[in-house]
Design an enzyme around this catalytic site. Structure first.
Site, mmCIF file in Angstrom:
data_model
loop_
_atom_site.group_PDB
_atom_site.id
_atom_site.type_symbol
_atom_site.label_atom_id
_atom_site.label_comp_id
_atom_site.label_asym_id
_atom_site.label_seq_id
_atom_site.Cartn_x
_atom_site.Cartn_y
_atom_site.Cartn_z
ATOM 1 N N ASP A 180 -10.418 10.319 -3.881
ATOM 2 C CA ASP A 180 -11.522 11.264 -3.813
ATOM 3 C C ASP A 180 -11.398 12.315 -4.908
ATOM 4 O O ASP A 180 -12.257 13.185 -5.027
ATOM 5 C CB ASP A 180 -11.528 11.965 -2.452
ATOM 6 C CG ASP A 180 -10.231 12.716 -2.207
ATOM 7 O OD1 ASP A 180 -10.242 13.960 -2.233
ATOM 8 O OD2 ASP A 180 -9.193 12.055 -2.017
ATOM 9 N N GLU A 222 0.873 -1.166 0.000
ATOM 10 C CA GLU A 222 0.000 0.000 0.000
ATOM 11 C C GLU A 222 0.915 1.222 0.000
ATOM 12 O O GLU A 222 1.648 1.453 0.960
ATOM 13 C CB GLU A 222 -0.921 0.051 1.222
ATOM 14 C CG GLU A 222 -1.864 1.257 1.158
ATOM 15 C CD GLU A 222 -2.617 1.557 2.445
ATOM 16 O OE1 GLU A 222 -3.418 2.511 2.440
ATOM 17 O OE2 GLU A 222 -2.386 0.860 3.470
ATOM 18 N N THR A 275 -10.478 4.282 4.797
ATOM 19 C CA THR A 275 -9.450 4.952 5.573
ATOM 20 C C THR A 275 -10.092 6.092 6.363
ATOM 21 O O THR A 275 -11.225 6.498 6.089
ATOM 22 C CB THR A 275 -8.340 5.522 4.675
ATOM 23 O OG1 THR A 275 -8.855 6.650 3.947
ATOM 24 C CG2 THR A 275 -7.832 4.475 3.693
ATOM 25 N N TYR A 276 -9.354 6.618 7.309
ATOM 26 C CA TYR A 276 -9.844 7.734 8.120
ATOM 27 C C TYR A 276 -10.234 8.915 7.238
ATOM 28 O O TYR A 276 -11.316 9.492 7.369
ATOM 29 C CB TYR A 276 -8.761 8.139 9.119
ATOM 30 C CG TYR A 276 -9.040 9.427 9.856
ATOM 31 C CD1 TYR A 276 -9.934 9.455 10.925
ATOM 32 C CD2 TYR A 276 -8.411 10.616 9.487
ATOM 33 C CE1 TYR A 276 -10.185 10.631 11.610
ATOM 34 C CE2 TYR A 276 -8.656 11.796 10.171
ATOM 35 C CZ TYR A 276 -9.548 11.795 11.224
ATOM 36 O OH TYR A 276 -9.798 12.966 11.898
ATOM 37 N N TYR A 277 -9.331 9.267 6.305
ATOM 38 C CA TYR A 277 -9.596 10.419 5.457
ATOM 39 C C TYR A 277 -10.688 10.135 4.435
ATOM 40 O O TYR A 277 -11.457 11.019 4.076
ATOM 41 C CB TYR A 277 -8.308 10.879 4.768
ATOM 42 C CG TYR A 277 -7.314 11.411 5.769
ATOM 43 C CD1 TYR A 277 -7.575 12.587 6.472
ATOM 44 C CD2 TYR A 277 -6.143 10.727 6.039
ATOM 45 C CE1 TYR A 277 -6.685 13.065 7.417
ATOM 46 C CE2 TYR A 277 -5.247 11.204 6.976
ATOM 47 C CZ TYR A 277 -5.517 12.370 7.668
ATOM 48 O OH TYR A 277 -4.639 12.843 8.609
ATOM 49 N N GLU A 278 -10.762 8.886 3.993
ATOM 50 C CA GLU A 278 -11.835 8.533 3.064
ATOM 51 C C GLU A 278 -13.196 8.765 3.705
ATOM 52 O O GLU A 278 -14.106 9.323 3.080
ATOM 53 C CB GLU A 278 -11.709 7.065 2.634
ATOM 54 C CG GLU A 278 -12.830 6.603 1.729
ATOM 55 C CD GLU A 278 -12.714 5.155 1.312
ATOM 56 O OE1 GLU A 278 -13.562 4.680 0.546
ATOM 57 O OE2 GLU A 278 -11.758 4.482 1.764
ATOM 58 N N LYS A 318 -1.045 20.677 -10.092
ATOM 59 C CA LYS A 318 -0.274 21.586 -10.938
ATOM 60 C C LYS A 318 0.429 20.800 -12.038
ATOM 61 O O LYS A 318 1.031 19.757 -11.789
ATOM 62 C CB LYS A 318 0.743 22.351 -10.103
ATOM 63 C CG LYS A 318 0.100 23.303 -9.090
ATOM 64 C CD LYS A 318 1.154 24.060 -8.309
ATOM 65 C CE LYS A 318 0.493 25.022 -7.310
ATOM 66 N NZ LYS A 318 1.492 25.769 -6.515
ATOM 67 N N ASP A 374 5.017 4.753 3.647
ATOM 68 C CA ASP A 374 4.718 6.179 3.802
ATOM 69 C C ASP A 374 5.951 6.856 4.381
ATOM 70 O O ASP A 374 6.762 6.198 5.048
ATOM 71 C CB ASP A 374 3.506 6.397 4.718
ATOM 72 C CG ASP A 374 2.807 7.727 4.471
ATOM 73 O OD1 ASP A 374 3.416 8.780 4.752
ATOM 74 O OD2 ASP A 374 1.659 7.737 3.986
ATOM 75 N N ASP A 432 -2.009 12.450 -2.974
ATOM 76 C CA ASP A 432 -2.110 13.834 -3.427
ATOM 77 C C ASP A 432 -2.231 13.808 -4.958
ATOM 78 O O ASP A 432 -1.383 13.227 -5.638
ATOM 79 C CB ASP A 432 -0.843 14.578 -3.010
ATOM 80 C CG ASP A 432 -0.888 16.071 -3.324
ATOM 81 O OD1 ASP A 432 -1.646 16.478 -4.228
ATOM 82 O OD2 ASP A 432 -0.132 16.824 -2.676
#
Length: 251
Positions: A161, A51, A201-204, A129, A76, A125
């Site tokens: 997302d 992952e 996930t937490y952010y998901e 740009k 990570d 991310d």
């Protein structure tokens, strides 16, 4: 640095399932575990799944619970995030979970050819740009790195997302003739949604609570195929670059 981070960094130093190379070692060609994760970390020959950009490691741990006959490694750069998944897997005495703290750009220094069977890229991310296009974790630049570690036609999964990143990755797969297994711009509306894809996930969950749709794409990556970027994609999809990622990430 906050007290919580210091405590996490101190605790993670004692976790046997966390590999933290020295910052000065990032540029070195080979880590001692390269080609030896099966015997030195896991003690078995089960398939290894990565992952990338694992954050708190929810997918790494969630997949490991569901597939005890596979090994999972979360990668990570931020140790305070990895701490959560590493601590959970230690508390549950999971023997098929490990974490590697490094930058994705250095991934070929840690894994040998054909050492990895599958890759998950979870909520990276989108690097909106144009000058940062090559930093997208699903760009042809990074896919070329993954080719070096994956088995032939190994599976790459993207959960995001960002509609821009999803469409960009679809375009990258299509312009290179890569075989797509599944693709959807609205994962949780699909009838084929399964238990694995339902891991959040937490952010998901924060994005879902905010009303953001989650996209998913899976495709196969063959060996020894030169990969190109989708020509003109950024210019043609400039409108999507105005999308906001309003959920702030925890450091």
């Amino acid at each position: 640095m906050g007290k919580g981070k210091l405590e996490k960094f101190q605790e993670i130093e004692g976790f046997a399932n966390v590999v933290q190379p020295l910052v000065t070692a990032y540029s070195q060609t080979d880590h001692e575990l390269k080609g030896h994760w099966h015997e030195k970390m896991f003690g078995n020959n089960n398939p290894i799944v990565l992952e990338l950009g694992c954050g708190k490691g929810e997918y790494t741990v969630g997949l490991a619970r569901r597939f005890p006959n596979k090994n999972f490694i979360g990668v990570d750069i931020k140790g305070a995030r990895i701490w959560r998944g590493a601590k959970t897997s230690n508390e549950e005495q999971m023997k098929n979970v490990a974490f590697l703290r490094t930058r994705i750009e250095t991934i070929t220094s840690y894994f040998a050819e054909n050492e990895i069977s599958e890759i998950w890229v979870t909520f990276p991310d989108p690097q909106l740009k144009k000058r940062r296009e090559k930093k997208r974790l699903t760009s042809n630049v990074f896919l070329s790195l993954y080719q070096k570690l994956l088995v032939d036609n190994g599976l790459v999964n993207l959960k995001t997302d960002s509609q821009f990143l999803y469409l960009y990755t679809v375009a990258t797969a299509e312009c290179n003739g890569l075989e797509i297994d599944h693709k959807t711009a609205d994962l949780y509306s699909e009838p084929w949604l399964d238990d694995v894809l339902s891991i959040k996930t937490y952010y998901e969950q924060l994005h879902i609570d905010a009303g953001t749709k989650i996209s998913y794409l899976s495709f196969h990556l063959p060996k020894n195929q030169p990969l190109i970027a989708p020509d003109g994609f950024d210019d043609e999809h400039q409108d999507l670059k105005d999308e906001s990622r309003e959920v702030a990430e925890e450091e």
